[in-house]
Design a protein around this motif. Structure first.
Motif, mmCIF file in Angstrom:
data_model
loop_
_atom_site.group_PDB
_atom_site.id
_atom_site.type_symbol
_atom_site.label_atom_id
_atom_site.label_comp_id
_atom_site.label_asym_id
_atom_site.label_seq_id
_atom_site.Cartn_x
_atom_site.Cartn_y
_atom_site.Cartn_z
ATOM 1 N N MET A 39 0.921 -1.450 -0.403
ATOM 2 C CA MET A 39 -0.569 0.629 0.259
ATOM 3 C C MET A 39 0.632 1.352 -0.111
ATOM 4 N N SER A 40 0.602 2.261 -1.045
ATOM 5 C CA SER A 40 1.484 3.683 -0.696
ATOM 6 C C SER A 40 0.761 4.417 -0.052
ATOM 7 N N SER A 41 1.581 4.508 0.729
ATOM 8 C CA SER A 41 0.783 5.621 2.094
ATOM 9 C C SER A 41 0.585 7.718 0.566
ATOM 10 N N PRO A 42 -0.981 7.251 1.340
ATOM 11 C CA PRO A 42 -1.348 9.188 0.992
ATOM 12 C C PRO A 42 -0.939 10.261 0.789
ATOM 13 N N GLU A 43 -1.157 10.944 -0.271
ATOM 14 C CA GLU A 43 -0.107 11.974 -0.216
ATOM 15 C C GLU A 43 -0.569 13.122 -0.132
ATOM 16 N N PRO A 44 0.698 13.725 0.705
ATOM 17 C CA PRO A 44 0.498 14.764 1.673
ATOM 18 C C PRO A 44 -0.291 15.878 1.718
ATOM 19 N N ARG A 45 -0.403 16.353 2.851
ATOM 20 C CA ARG A 45 -1.606 17.575 2.250
ATOM 21 C C ARG A 45 -0.690 18.390 2.307
ATOM 22 N N LEU A 46 -1.304 19.915 1.662
ATOM 23 C CA LEU A 46 -1.271 20.866 0.702
ATOM 24 C C LEU A 46 -1.480 22.249 1.360
ATOM 25 N N THR A 47 -0.426 23.499 1.963
ATOM 26 C CA THR A 47 -1.186 24.076 2.736
ATOM 27 C C THR A 47 -1.370 25.494 1.364
ATOM 28 N N ALA A 48 -1.708 26.036 1.815
ATOM 29 C CA ALA A 48 -2.290 27.577 0.772
ATOM 30 C C ALA A 48 -1.586 28.407 0.054
ATOM 31 N N LEU A 49 -1.081 28.083 1.100
ATOM 32 C CA LEU A 49 0.735 28.587 0.748
ATOM 33 C C LEU A 49 1.838 27.831 -0.424
ATOM 34 N N ASP A 50 1.343 26.736 -0.132
ATOM 35 C CA ASP A 50 2.702 25.539 -0.924
ATOM 36 C C ASP A 50 3.232 26.140 -2.167
ATOM 37 N N ALA A 51 2.523 26.653 -3.075
ATOM 38 C CA ALA A 51 3.226 27.114 -4.465
ATOM 39 C C ALA A 51 4.005 27.932 -4.369
ATOM 40 N N LEU A 52 4.046 29.381 -3.126
ATOM 41 C CA LEU A 52 4.344 29.886 -2.463
ATOM 42 C C LEU A 52 6.217 29.929 -1.555
ATOM 43 N N HIS A 53 6.093 28.699 -1.324
ATOM 44 C CA HIS A 53 6.811 27.884 -0.343
ATOM 45 C C HIS A 53 8.024 27.916 -1.542
ATOM 46 N N ARG A 54 7.637 27.120 -2.665
ATOM 47 C CA ARG A 54 8.662 26.735 -3.122
ATOM 48 C C ARG A 54 9.007 27.559 -4.322
ATOM 49 N N SER A 55 8.075 28.657 -4.677
ATOM 50 C CA SER A 55 8.896 30.185 -5.567
ATOM 51 C C SER A 55 9.761 30.908 -4.772
ATOM 52 N N LEU A 56 9.962 30.129 -3.266
ATOM 53 C CA LEU A 56 11.019 31.057 -2.542
ATOM 54 C C LEU A 56 11.889 29.842 -2.325
ATOM 55 N N GLY A 57 12.009 28.472 -2.845
ATOM 56 C CA GLY A 57 13.390 27.839 -3.373
ATOM 57 C C GLY A 57 12.974 27.253 -1.861
ATOM 58 N N ALA A 58 12.126 26.784 -0.953
ATOM 59 C CA ALA A 58 11.923 26.153 0.318
ATOM 60 C C ALA A 58 12.389 24.350 -0.161
ATOM 61 N N THR A 59 13.099 23.883 0.940
ATOM 62 C CA THR A 59 13.294 22.829 1.270
ATOM 63 C C THR A 59 11.894 21.938 1.952
ATOM 64 N N MET A 60 11.073 21.150 1.207
ATOM 65 C CA MET A 60 10.018 21.208 2.213
ATOM 66 C C MET A 60 9.940 19.514 2.785
ATOM 67 N N THR A 61 9.544 18.893 3.450
ATOM 68 C CA THR A 61 9.306 18.114 4.341
ATOM 69 C C THR A 61 7.817 16.908 4.640
ATOM 70 N N ASP A 62 7.231 16.456 4.521
ATOM 71 C CA ASP A 62 6.622 15.891 5.323
ATOM 72 C C ASP A 62 6.266 15.565 6.653
ATOM 73 N N PHE A 63 5.475 16.345 6.710
ATOM 74 C CA PHE A 63 5.304 15.921 8.813
ATOM 75 C C PHE A 63 3.908 16.584 9.325
ATOM 76 N N ALA A 64 3.767 14.830 9.553
ATOM 77 C CA ALA A 64 2.178 14.599 10.178
ATOM 78 C C ALA A 64 1.864 15.221 9.575
#
Length: 371
Positions: free
Chosen positions: A1-26
């Motif tokens: 079974m694959s784990s469910p896709e992580p949920r995204l906050t409303a700011l997800d695209a903005l974090h990526r545009s700022l070059g954030a290193t993303m991680t799965d948290f809870a």
């Protein structure tokens, strides 16, 4: 079974545009850092930092008996919280074990917002729903109704004041008021998890990007930077603030964690009362282990789960550890046997990969801001 896709906050695209290193948290995709976590940490201590906390779990409790329900379901006296104020509290099992630590805001006479940790939001929602039986009150899952943005640090009052006409000077610590920030309706709360002055802004998700950008622009001249979860962890560790799953767990009572002060017996019956009464009496005779601070004499960093040693035997366990940018040394919180818990106790070490590194026992917190 694959784990469910992580949920995204409303700011997800903005974090990526700022070059954030993303991680799965809870179960959420969250920014870990944008650049240097040390720089982000130091910005919050000296200037200001901006955090996306939209992974936190908001639960609304409303109705004529909302206060009575929360008094029964939680360990604190929630009925005594004034409208516009907030209280730190916990929800426990019948055996006294901590299910989560919470902040409860009283928004109106019969309306409260309970804010749970992301990893426990469903557990808290289920427990509150179950405990609501027999009360004239409704428990509502509002996790999708809010985005949460925090601005923390000594410059945060000035940054926020430039975007709102809300009375920030009159807003006490652990209080919240409805207002408008950069034209966006928000609940403005003077709370945070960094040890600094600061604010947490609850807004509808569709306003999150607009608000983040307005705060970023307002903070340009005073050193505001976006901050990730990594520096949030070192900031809260320096401030001696517990993290669920580390210093707090279902195997521990509030008394084990040195937080017995949040339990209020004089309010009447509540879930866990009998077990916590017993724990309170035991804690007067020094429980088996006590939560302390440890400061390294060397450079090696302790991590959660490492053994604390003295006199050739294991006397405790590290719950959180990291390099402290403010102190310039590695620090840790740990549960240790009561006889080794006094600040200044010598001969205590942490077993780091077979080497017993010397540590000094200190009182928490490691860092306290100058008022």
């Amino acid at each position: 079974m694959s784990s469910p896709e992580p949920r995204l906050t409303a700011l997800d695209a903005l974090h990526r545009s700022l070059g954030a290193t993303m991680t799965d948290f809870a179960g959420w995709d969250m920014p870990l850092r944008y650049g240097s976590e040390r720089d982000e940490h130091n910005a919050v201590r000296t200037k200001a930092g901006l955090f996306d906390l939209s992974h936190m779990g908001e639960i609304t409790v409303t109705g004529p008996q909302a206060a009575q329900l929360l008094n029964f379901a939680l360990v604190g006296n929630i009925a005594s919280v004034g409208v516009g104020r907030a209280r730190y509290t916990m929800i426990c099992r019948a055996d006294g074990g901590i299910l989560d630590d919470l902040i409860v805001y009283r928004l109106d006479e019969t309306e409260y917002m309970v804010v749970a940790n992301a990893s426990n939001a469903q557990v808290v929602l289920d427990a509150l729903t179950e405990r609501a039986a027999g009360f004239d009150a409704e428990v509502r899952d509002d996790r999708d109704a809010y985005a949460l943005i925090a601005v923390q640090g000594p410059e945060s009052p000035g940054i926020l004041a430039s975007l709102t006409d809300a009375d920030l000077d009159g807003l006490k610590y652990y209080a919240g008021l409805p207002g408008t920030v950069a034209g966006v309706p928000a609940l403005i709360a003077r709370t945070g998890y960094t040890g600094e002055d600061g604010f947490e802004l609850f807004v509808r998700p569709e306003y999150a990007v607009e608000l983040w950008q307005a705060l970023t622009k307002a903070g340009e001249g005073v050193g505001l930077v976006p901050c990730g979860l990594s520096c949030r962890d070192t900031l809260r560790l320096e401030a001696g603030m517990p993290l669920y799953g580390h210093e707090l767990s279902a195997e521990l009572t509030p008394y084990d964690a040195g937080l017995g002060r949040v339990v209020k017996f004089d309010k009447g019956d509540f879930v866990g009362r009998a077990a916590l009464r017993e724990a309170a009496e035991d804690s007067n005779h020094e429980g088996p282990r006590v939560l302390v601070g440890l400061i390294a004499e060397g450079r090696r960093v302790p991590r959660a789960g490492y053994a604390v040693v003295a006199e050739g035997k294991v006397i405790g366990e590290v719950t959180s550890g990291a390099p402290s940018p403010t102190l310039g040394k590695p620090i840790a919180m740990a549960y240790v046997d009561a006889m080794y818990s006094a600040p200044g106790t010598t001969g205590v070490g942490v077993d780091i990969r077979g080497s017993h590194e010397p540590y000094e026992v200190v009182a928490l917190p490691f860092y306290k801001r100058q008022k």
